[in-house]
Design an enzyme around this catalytic site. Structure first.
Site, PDB file in Angstrom:
ATOM      1  N   PHE A 119       7.862   2.049  -0.728  1.00 51.55           N
ATOM      2  CA  PHE A 119       8.864   2.232   0.318  1.00 51.55           C
ATOM      3  C   PHE A 119       9.458   3.646   0.366  1.00 51.55           C
ATOM      4  O   PHE A 119      10.151   3.994   1.307  1.00 51.55           O
ATOM      5  CB  PHE A 119      10.008   1.203   0.208  1.00 51.55           C
ATOM      6  CG  PHE A 119       9.601  -0.204   0.478  1.00 51.55           C
ATOM      7  CD1 PHE A 119       9.292  -0.629   1.763  1.00 51.55           C
ATOM      8  CD2 PHE A 119       9.499  -1.126  -0.551  1.00 51.55           C
ATOM      9  CE1 PHE A 119       8.902  -1.942   2.025  1.00 51.55           C
ATOM     10  CE2 PHE A 119       9.110  -2.444  -0.306  1.00 51.55           C
ATOM     11  CZ  PHE A 119       8.808  -2.842   0.984  1.00 51.55           C
ATOM     12  N   TYR A 129       2.016   4.743   1.682  1.00 48.91           N
ATOM     13  CA  TYR A 129       1.983   5.262   3.048  1.00 48.91           C
ATOM     14  C   TYR A 129       0.730   6.113   3.222  1.00 48.91           C
ATOM     15  O   TYR A 129       0.271   6.775   2.288  1.00 48.91           O
ATOM     16  CB  TYR A 129       3.217   6.110   3.327  1.00 48.91           C
ATOM     17  CG  TYR A 129       4.520   5.354   3.322  1.00 48.91           C
ATOM     18  CD1 TYR A 129       4.756   4.322   4.234  1.00 48.91           C
ATOM     19  CD2 TYR A 129       5.531   5.688   2.424  1.00 48.91           C
ATOM     20  CE1 TYR A 129       5.962   3.635   4.240  1.00 48.91           C
ATOM     21  CE2 TYR A 129       6.744   5.011   2.428  1.00 48.91           C
ATOM     22  CZ  TYR A 129       6.958   3.985   3.334  1.00 48.91           C
ATOM     23  OH  TYR A 129       8.150   3.317   3.337  1.00 48.91           O
ATOM     24  N   ASP A 133       0.834  -1.200   0.000  1.00 52.35           N
ATOM     25  CA  ASP A 133       0.000   0.000   0.000  1.00 52.35           C
ATOM     26  C   ASP A 133       0.869   1.250   0.000  1.00 52.35           C
ATOM     27  O   ASP A 133       1.998   1.217   0.510  1.00 52.35           O
ATOM     28  CB  ASP A 133      -0.822   0.056   1.298  1.00 52.35           C
ATOM     29  CG  ASP A 133      -2.219  -0.471   1.129  1.00 52.35           C
ATOM     30  OD1 ASP A 133      -2.497  -1.077   0.094  1.00 52.35           O
ATOM     31  OD2 ASP A 133      -3.023  -0.275   2.054  1.00 52.35           O
ATOM     32  N   HIS A 164       9.849  -9.357   5.126  1.00 52.44           N
ATOM     33  CA  HIS A 164       9.604  -7.927   4.956  1.00 52.44           C
ATOM     34  C   HIS A 164      10.582  -7.120   5.819  1.00 52.44           C
ATOM     35  O   HIS A 164      10.957  -7.553   6.908  1.00 52.44           O
ATOM     36  CB  HIS A 164       8.161  -7.604   5.361  1.00 52.44           C
ATOM     37  CG  HIS A 164       7.681  -6.280   4.905  1.00 52.44           C
ATOM     38  ND1 HIS A 164       7.937  -5.114   5.597  1.00 52.44           N
ATOM     39  CD2 HIS A 164       6.964  -5.906   3.807  1.00 52.44           C
ATOM     40  CE1 HIS A 164       7.395  -4.092   4.960  1.00 52.44           C
ATOM     41  NE2 HIS A 164       6.797  -4.550   3.868  1.00 52.44           N
TER      42      HIS A 164
END
Length: 228
Positions: free
Chosen positions: A83, A72, A70, A192
């Site tokens: 990221f 932020y 998704d 992750h």
């Protein structure tokens, strides 16, 4: 978010390979959903940045695909690359761990900001599965059509290119592996980089140097992972 802001303002080579998606019923429904959402909520990233990953890394320049989930959901953070955050915004914990691994792997010092546009310009497609989100509501635009669109992008890359390197960090990204032809491409998997899982194998995965080793073996230019 006006209708013009959710029309496909997308780089030409991507438009060519994804044009059928933009004409589809699901994409029409997705646009209507976004228009209704904007009437009630703040949506990230801004409309002009929704397709930033595609616009920054044209289809014909993709060497590496890094998959996120998704955007932020905090103010000023999302700008269309997974990221990555805008300059001047504090680096989120997962990004801090990415930079820790970068330093441990290649000796590259942590940059002063968290904007990854330099990577995108060098052939790293920084693709979230969902391209929009409500402010402060993570996952709020999942299962509305974006995943169908980004899955089509992944399949198209897999089918029309060869020798790509897919970085699948975490279970969500690794679920996309079924769409990648592993006989034509390279798949690197790790936990992750979130603080909840990074110590279970993301830190120490050495994916940055491994990407460059694979590119060298194909007589391709390595990725310069430094960020100015």
């Amino acid at each position: 978010m006006s209708e013009s802001e959710v029309k496909p303002v997308i780089e030409e080579s991507w438009m060519k390979v994804l044009q059928d998606e933009f004409k589809s019923d699901y994409f029409h429904d997705l646009k209507q959903f976004l228009l209704e959402e904007k009437k009630k909520y703040t949506i990230y990233p801004p409309g002009s940045r929704i397709f930033a990953a595609f616009n920054r890394t044209p289809f014909h320049k993709v060497k590496v695909v890094l998959l996120g989930q998704d955007p932020y959901h905090g103010p000023g953070q999302a700008h269309g690359l997974c990221f990555s955050v805008n300059r001047g915004i504090p680096k989120p914990p997962s990004l801090i761990n990415i930079f820790k691994e970068l330093r441990a792997d290649l000796g590259i010092s942590e940059p002063l900001h968290g904007n990854l546009e330099d990577w995108a310009d060098r052939g790293v497609l920084l693709l979230n599965a969902t391209l929009t989100v409500r402010a402060r509501q993570p996952g709020s635009h999942q299962n509305k059509g974006w995943e169908t669109f980004t899955n089509a992008a992944i399949r198209t890359l897999s089918e029309q290119k060869s020798g790509l390197i897919f970085l699948l960090w975490g279970n969500y990204a690794q679920a996309k592996e079924q769409m990648i032809d592993a006989t034509r491409h390279y798949v690197l998997k790790a936990p992750h980089p979130s603080p909840f899982s990074a110590a279970r194998g993301f830190l120490g995965c050495k994916h940055f140097s491994e990407v460059n080793r694979i590119l060298r073996a194909q007589n391709m230019e390595e990725i310069d992972w430094t960020i100015k």
